[in-house]
Design a protein around this motif. Sequence first.
Motif, PDB file in Angstrom:
ATOM      1  N   ALA A  59       0.834  -1.203   0.000  1.00  0.00           N
ATOM      2  CA  ALA A  59       0.000   0.000   0.000  1.00  0.00           C
ATOM      3  C   ALA A  59       0.868   1.252   0.000  1.00  0.00           C
ATOM      4  O   ALA A  59       0.546   2.241  -0.677  1.00  0.00           O
ATOM      5  CB  ALA A  59      -0.925  -0.019   1.217  1.00  0.00           C
ATOM      6  N   GLU A  60       1.962   1.214   0.760  1.00  0.00           N
ATOM      7  CA  GLU A  60       2.844   2.376   0.788  1.00  0.00           C
ATOM      8  C   GLU A  60       3.455   2.627  -0.592  1.00  0.00           C
ATOM      9  O   GLU A  60       3.535   3.763  -1.036  1.00  0.00           O
ATOM     10  CB  GLU A  60       3.945   2.173   1.834  1.00  0.00           C
ATOM     11  N   VAL A  61       3.855   1.560  -1.237  1.00  0.00           N
ATOM     12  CA  VAL A  61       4.469   1.730  -2.559  1.00  0.00           C
ATOM     13  C   VAL A  61       3.448   2.250  -3.559  1.00  0.00           C
ATOM     14  O   VAL A  61       3.756   3.066  -4.429  1.00  0.00           O
ATOM     15  CB  VAL A  61       5.083   0.397  -3.037  1.00  0.00           C
ATOM     16  N   ARG A  62       2.227   1.822  -3.403  1.00  0.00           N
ATOM     17  CA  ARG A  62       1.189   2.247  -4.349  1.00  0.00           C
ATOM     18  C   ARG A  62       0.859   3.733  -4.204  1.00  0.00           C
ATOM     19  O   ARG A  62       0.222   4.307  -5.093  1.00  0.00           O
ATOM     20  CB  ARG A  62      -0.075   1.432  -4.129  1.00  0.00           C
ATOM     21  N   LYS A  63       1.248   4.263  -3.089  1.00  0.00           N
ATOM     22  CA  LYS A  63       1.014   5.704  -2.953  1.00  0.00           C
ATOM     23  C   LYS A  63       1.798   6.474  -4.017  1.00  0.00           C
ATOM     24  O   LYS A  63       1.383   7.541  -4.456  1.00  0.00           O
ATOM     25  CB  LYS A  63       1.453   6.184  -1.569  1.00  0.00           C
ATOM     26  N   MET A  64       2.906   5.875  -4.417  1.00  0.00           N
ATOM     27  CA  MET A  64       3.762   6.556  -5.386  1.00  0.00           C
ATOM     28  C   MET A  64       3.659   5.936  -6.781  1.00  0.00           C
ATOM     29  O   MET A  64       3.692   6.634  -7.782  1.00  0.00           O
ATOM     30  CB  MET A  64       5.223   6.491  -4.905  1.00  0.00           C
ATOM     31  N   ILE A  65       3.567   4.634  -6.818  1.00  0.00           N
ATOM     32  CA  ILE A  65       3.570   3.924  -8.109  1.00  0.00           C
ATOM     33  C   ILE A  65       2.130   3.568  -8.482  1.00  0.00           C
ATOM     34  O   ILE A  65       1.430   2.910  -7.717  1.00  0.00           O
ATOM     35  CB  ILE A  65       4.432   2.646  -8.026  1.00  0.00           C
ATOM     36  N   VAL A  66       1.763   3.954  -9.661  1.00  0.00           N
ATOM     37  CA  VAL A  66       0.379   3.752 -10.104  1.00  0.00           C
ATOM     38  C   VAL A  66       0.341   2.714 -11.232  1.00  0.00           C
ATOM     39  O   VAL A  66       1.178   2.750 -12.139  1.00  0.00           O
ATOM     40  CB  VAL A  66      -0.220   5.086 -10.590  1.00  0.00           C
ATOM     41  N   GLY A  67      -0.613   1.830 -11.149  1.00  0.00           N
ATOM     42  CA  GLY A  67      -0.876   0.914 -12.255  1.00  0.00           C
ATOM     43  C   GLY A  67       0.173  -0.151 -12.497  1.00  0.00           C
ATOM     44  O   GLY A  67       0.231  -0.715 -13.576  1.00  0.00           O
ATOM     45  N   GLN A  68       0.991  -0.405 -11.518  1.00  0.00           N
ATOM     46  CA  GLN A  68       2.022  -1.442 -11.685  1.00  0.00           C
ATOM     47  C   GLN A  68       1.881  -2.486 -10.581  1.00  0.00           C
ATOM     48  O   GLN A  68       2.868  -2.879  -9.954  1.00  0.00           O
ATOM     49  CB  GLN A  68       3.425  -0.799 -11.656  1.00  0.00           C
ATOM     50  N   ASP A  69       0.663  -2.918 -10.353  1.00  0.00           N
ATOM     51  CA  ASP A  69       0.412  -3.854  -9.252  1.00  0.00           C
ATOM     52  C   ASP A  69       1.221  -5.140  -9.402  1.00  0.00           C
ATOM     53  O   ASP A  69       1.770  -5.663  -8.437  1.00  0.00           O
ATOM     54  CB  ASP A  69      -1.083  -4.196  -9.203  1.00  0.00           C
ATOM     55  N   LYS A  70       1.262  -5.610 -10.634  1.00  0.00           N
ATOM     56  CA  LYS A  70       1.992  -6.859 -10.850  1.00  0.00           C
ATOM     57  C   LYS A  70       3.476  -6.656 -10.591  1.00  0.00           C
ATOM     58  O   LYS A  70       4.149  -7.503  -9.977  1.00  0.00           O
ATOM     59  CB  LYS A  70       1.758  -7.330 -12.290  1.00  0.00           C
ATOM     60  N   LEU A  71       3.981  -5.527 -11.057  1.00  0.00           N
ATOM     61  CA  LEU A  71       5.397  -5.221 -10.831  1.00  0.00           C
ATOM     62  C   LEU A  71       5.683  -5.135  -9.332  1.00  0.00           C
ATOM     63  O   LEU A  71       6.669  -5.703  -8.834  1.00  0.00           O
ATOM     64  CB  LEU A  71       5.731  -3.895 -11.521  1.00  0.00           C
ATOM     65  N   ILE A  72       4.804  -4.448  -8.611  1.00  0.00           N
ATOM     66  CA  ILE A  72       5.004  -4.305  -7.159  1.00  0.00           C
ATOM     67  C   ILE A  72       4.974  -5.671  -6.494  1.00  0.00           C
ATOM     68  O   ILE A  72       5.807  -5.989  -5.637  1.00  0.00           O
ATOM     69  CB  ILE A  72       3.913  -3.374  -6.578  1.00  0.00           C
ATOM     70  N   ARG A  73       4.010  -6.504  -6.896  1.00  0.00           N
ATOM     71  CA  ARG A  73       3.882  -7.818  -6.275  1.00  0.00           C
ATOM     72  C   ARG A  73       5.132  -8.669  -6.536  1.00  0.00           C
ATOM     73  O   ARG A  73       5.607  -9.371  -5.632  1.00  0.00           O
ATOM     74  CB  ARG A  73       2.633  -8.512  -6.826  1.00  0.00           C
ATOM     75  N   GLU A  74       5.670  -8.560  -7.719  1.00  0.00           N
ATOM     76  CA  GLU A  74       6.850  -9.368  -8.041  1.00  0.00           C
ATOM     77  C   GLU A  74       8.091  -8.856  -7.301  1.00  0.00           C
ATOM     78  O   GLU A  74       8.935  -9.655  -6.853  1.00  0.00           O
ATOM     79  CB  GLU A  74       7.084  -9.372  -9.553  1.00  0.00           C
TER      80      GLU A  74
END
Lengths: 502, 342
Positions: free
Chosen positions: B26-41
């Motif tokens: 969730a913290e990373v998503r505050k900055m990175i948008v639309g890269q859920d798969k990238l974040i998960r990996e």
Amino acid sequence: MGAGLVIWSASSLLLMLAARVWPLGWEETAVPISLPVAALGPFLAGLARPLPTDLVARAADRDLNAADRLGTAAGFDEERRVALERAQAMEAARYAQAHGHRQAAPLRVPERRLLVATVLALAVLALAVFDNPMDAVLERRVAENELLEEAAAEIERGAREVEAAPISEQEKKELVEELDRLAQELQDAPSIEEALQELLDAQRRLAALQQGDHVAAKTLTRSFERSLEDNPLAPGLSGSAAEQLAQLAAQMNELSQAERSEASERLSQLSESLQGIDPGLAAAMQAASSALAEAGDPRAVAAAAEALTAAQAGMAAQEAVAATSASLGALGEQLAAAQSALAQGASPGPGQGAGQGPGEGQGQGQGSGQGGQNQGQGVGAGGAGGTNANNAQGATGGAAQPDGTGNNASRSTGDAPVYDPIFGRDVADRLRVSGTNQGGRDTELGTQIGAGTDGEILIPYSFVYPEWSARAARSVDTLAIPASLRSFVRAYFRSLAPKEGR
Amino acid sequence: MTDRTDPNAGAITPDEYRSAALAVEAEVRKMIVGQDKLIREVLTCLFAEGHALIEGVPGLGKTMLLRTLADALDLEFSRIQFTPDLMPADIVGTQVFNEDEDGRRRFEFSPGPLFANLTLADEVNRATPKTQSALLEAMQERAATVAGETRPMPRPFFVMATQNPIEMEGTYPLPEAQLDRFLLKILVEPPEPEDLVSILERTTTRYEPNITRVLDAARLRRMIALTREVPLAPHLARHVAALVAATNPQRPEAPELVRRYVRFGSSPRGAQALVLGAKVNALLEGRLNVAEEDVKTVARPALRHRVILSYEALADGVAPDALVDAVVSHVPSPSKEVEALG
């Protein structure tokens, strides 16, 4: 269960296809019987051999969409689990408890397998509905087996009759054993061809038991016996030939020269006729004849009586053997005719009749008809010379053939020319007479003239004349012959009386 | 620097694991948008204590992602911008001659930027092979040898490297041995238009997200330990082994595409990456066991850089992902084994 149904339907299809190539006969019974086995087999197999727990758990994972929870929990040894594995096992248990066991292990048949099984089953059904060309083969086999069973039963009946025949125990034993063995071989024979071969072999073995020409010998002795009925060897004698010879030996010294000469002449004639047929009996008769002519030793006449008695006993045995062989030949004809009929798709209907020829001939005949044609076959034996008529096929060694007729069993249509096997005295002398297709209509008995045999006349005219004359006299008294003509008939037979030098 | 000798005291529950991971996400998503798969990996690499190679064209937020991740983690973070003149000592550290307060002179080790919990190796393919090899040892051995002395890296230790698939001029593509050290190779896809709108809103305004540190090193170590405890069913282990074997063109079970286009298949490290990635994925999905779907999820990032393409594949433009997909679809699913049960 799906695999079981697919295996069942595939194997059933293969079986049905195989049954169209080989005559099995049990496929239409086996297919429905095996269905419940195929359907319930997996259940029974499961009861006999439970599946591994982890495999069942994985199947439940699939059915519950459990993301390998149950398979993982079942894949580890309970004793060796670490903390998270224990927690996972508990979580899997909770997950499983939230679902019913029917959800976890539903009874189902995979659609694709069910589809495959259905298509194959329909193919099996189609094969079962359409005619199988092998059915005709099977029917023929059944008919053949029935025929062979009947033939075996017939032979067994023959064996029982032989047991009652007036022949020696040793000869009875040999004949009965031969017939029993043949009956068993016929029952075990896989086909009519084999059975015919067995019959042929049996006839050959029986032929080996026969010695000399017993038919001719018997004919001679019987004719001699009959001549003595009306005209004894000497005045005051009576009974059979052997008895009259015995009486003659006892009374020989009391007879006149003329009486002894006449008796001697008759015995001499008999002796000449027996030359080449039964030399021993011929010699005994000649010795008796000489003794009578020269007023010699009466023991020669007594010896001739004993020799005649012994020869007649031997003839009975030979006659039994010959009769058995003839019946086997007739049976072979029936089987061959039935086989021919079966091969052409007609139902077998062998007929059998007795033929009677003129004179002293005795006939045995059987008839079979095919393609709407009636055809008679007869086997005759004995009798005076003549020709064969009415499609008669006679066979008697050296003896002339009488007419033979047979009762006919008519059959229905047959398009192709038909050929009926006709047997001579020896099955090896197999003939074939072509028939004519009559379009299914019955026709009159055939009038084909068979080949006759001009054999040597063996019976002295003086032997047969008295019987003919006596029979004619009896017939004149009984038949509806005008009284004005009866004297004419009697005169005719008197004119036929044997005279010196004829 | 965080405690390197934490004996992994205390345990963490799967629920806490998932909560912590989702918090970081969730913290990373505050900055990175639309890269859920990238974040998960990337998080998968983090919780498996594996290194990540992130590849994407410039401007997709690779560096931003890793910097945001560093902000969300209470870990020592360093960033190394790889250039052709970067020397091994520049990243590993070196001995410097120092004089202490007593006037005694001696050599002291001055650790390089690699001695951090989380190292961002930006544009790693621009460094020379010599420097790349220094990084290789640290990644594999989790230790660095300087002046004959081997010094362990702090734990946890991650290298998050980025590279640009274009602008190959003056670069030194990572050798296969180096690539194999990365747990996952993560591809960064361009954002969707609607995501791009959000990116514009966040980057062209005064929007400054407040990234909170939600996970410290000790907790992360416990999470890493818990990852390795996740049970893997024997049939899934066999499935992983079959997948890796099928990437080898010499193996009979390899699909036709692999035989044609692959020069070398995956090493056993590929299988390890599959399992570790699948375990993290299972925990993040709230499960305590690895499922076949977890393996499939990480198959591409775990194997794409371990499948060495042939010249024919390069000429035909065959993507490694297509080969991995071919392998996954070719190897029979474990669920097939129970189909016989009806």
